[in-house]
Write a protein that holds these residues in place. Structure first.
Motif, mmCIF file in Angstrom:
data_model
loop_
_atom_site.group_PDB
_atom_site.id
_atom_site.type_symbol
_atom_site.label_atom_id
_atom_site.label_comp_id
_atom_site.label_asym_id
_atom_site.label_seq_id
_atom_site.Cartn_x
_atom_site.Cartn_y
_atom_site.Cartn_z
ATOM 1 N N ASP A 113 13.188 27.643 -1.570
ATOM 2 C CA ASP A 113 12.152 26.633 -1.766
ATOM 3 C C ASP A 113 12.684 25.426 -2.523
ATOM 4 O O ASP A 113 12.104 24.355 -2.478
ATOM 5 C CB ASP A 113 10.968 27.220 -2.544
ATOM 6 N N LEU A 114 13.785 25.607 -3.258
ATOM 7 C CA LEU A 114 14.338 24.521 -4.063
ATOM 8 C C LEU A 114 15.673 24.016 -3.553
ATOM 9 O O LEU A 114 16.183 23.021 -4.051
ATOM 10 C CB LEU A 114 14.497 24.967 -5.515
ATOM 11 N N LEU A 141 15.632 23.001 2.675
ATOM 12 C CA LEU A 141 14.322 22.414 2.921
ATOM 13 C C LEU A 141 14.385 21.087 3.664
ATOM 14 O O LEU A 141 13.392 20.626 4.190
ATOM 15 C CB LEU A 141 13.543 22.245 1.614
ATOM 16 N N ASP A 169 10.062 14.866 -3.207
ATOM 17 C CA ASP A 169 9.767 16.207 -2.693
ATOM 18 C C ASP A 169 10.376 17.317 -3.538
ATOM 19 O O ASP A 169 9.754 18.349 -3.765
ATOM 20 C CB ASP A 169 10.246 16.346 -1.244
ATOM 21 N N TRP A 170 11.605 17.113 -3.996
ATOM 22 C CA TRP A 170 12.292 18.166 -4.734
ATOM 23 C C TRP A 170 11.590 18.461 -6.056
ATOM 24 O O TRP A 170 11.393 19.623 -6.418
ATOM 25 C CB TRP A 170 13.744 17.761 -4.958
ATOM 26 N N ARG A 172 8.465 20.380 -5.367
ATOM 27 C CA ARG A 172 8.776 21.774 -5.084
ATOM 28 C C ARG A 172 9.121 22.536 -6.369
ATOM 29 O O ARG A 172 8.742 23.698 -6.527
ATOM 30 C CB ARG A 172 9.923 21.885 -4.094
ATOM 31 N N LEU A 223 5.891 23.376 -7.990
ATOM 32 C CA LEU A 223 5.229 24.468 -7.271
ATOM 33 C C LEU A 223 5.865 25.810 -7.628
ATOM 34 O O LEU A 223 5.168 26.805 -7.819
ATOM 35 C CB LEU A 223 5.313 24.253 -5.761
ATOM 36 N N CYS A 224 7.191 25.826 -7.716
ATOM 37 C CA CYS A 224 7.897 27.057 -8.063
ATOM 38 C C CYS A 224 7.534 27.497 -9.484
ATOM 39 O O CYS A 224 7.323 28.684 -9.739
ATOM 40 C CB CYS A 224 9.394 26.847 -7.916
ATOM 41 N N LYS A 282 4.664 26.446 2.851
ATOM 42 C CA LYS A 282 4.838 25.023 3.112
ATOM 43 C C LYS A 282 4.048 24.223 2.106
ATOM 44 O O LYS A 282 3.058 24.664 1.581
ATOM 45 C CB LYS A 282 4.375 24.674 4.523
ATOM 46 N N ILE A 283 4.534 22.984 1.903
ATOM 47 C CA ILE A 283 3.812 22.116 0.979
ATOM 48 C C ILE A 283 3.026 21.092 1.775
ATOM 49 O O ILE A 283 3.239 20.871 2.916
ATOM 50 C CB ILE A 283 4.755 21.419 -0.002
#
Length: 86
Positions: free
Chosen positions: A17-18, A23, A67-68, A71, A74-75, A85-86
């Protein structure tokens, strides 16, 4: 490191995810060269590099800055769990 008052943190586990390559990069390039046959590893590498060169700077910037970090948050919010998915 104790003598310098530096606290060592454990290395975080790998998270797709990261991982920017997972991604963004591989899927972006893979879609562009899907179905292409190469005569040599060098030709494949050159095509891959040419595909990278065609990605606009704004897209790179969006991936690695906007985006990173989203993410990463989110993590953190998922307590290192995976998300789709985002």
């Amino acid at each position: 490191m104790q003598d310098r008052s530096i606290r060592l943190l454990p290395h975080p586990r790998y998270s797709p995810d990261l991982a920017a390559c997972d991604l963004f990069l591989f899927s972006n390039v893979k879609d562009k060269i899907r179905g292409v046959r190469f005569n040599s590893p060098e030709e494949a590498r050159e095509t891959f590099e040419a595909s990278l060169d065609k990605i606009p700077k704004e897209i790179w910037r969006k991936c690695f800055i906007q985006d990173w970090f989203m993410r990463m948050q989110l993590c953190i919010d998922c307590e290192s769990g995976y998300f789709e998915k985002i």
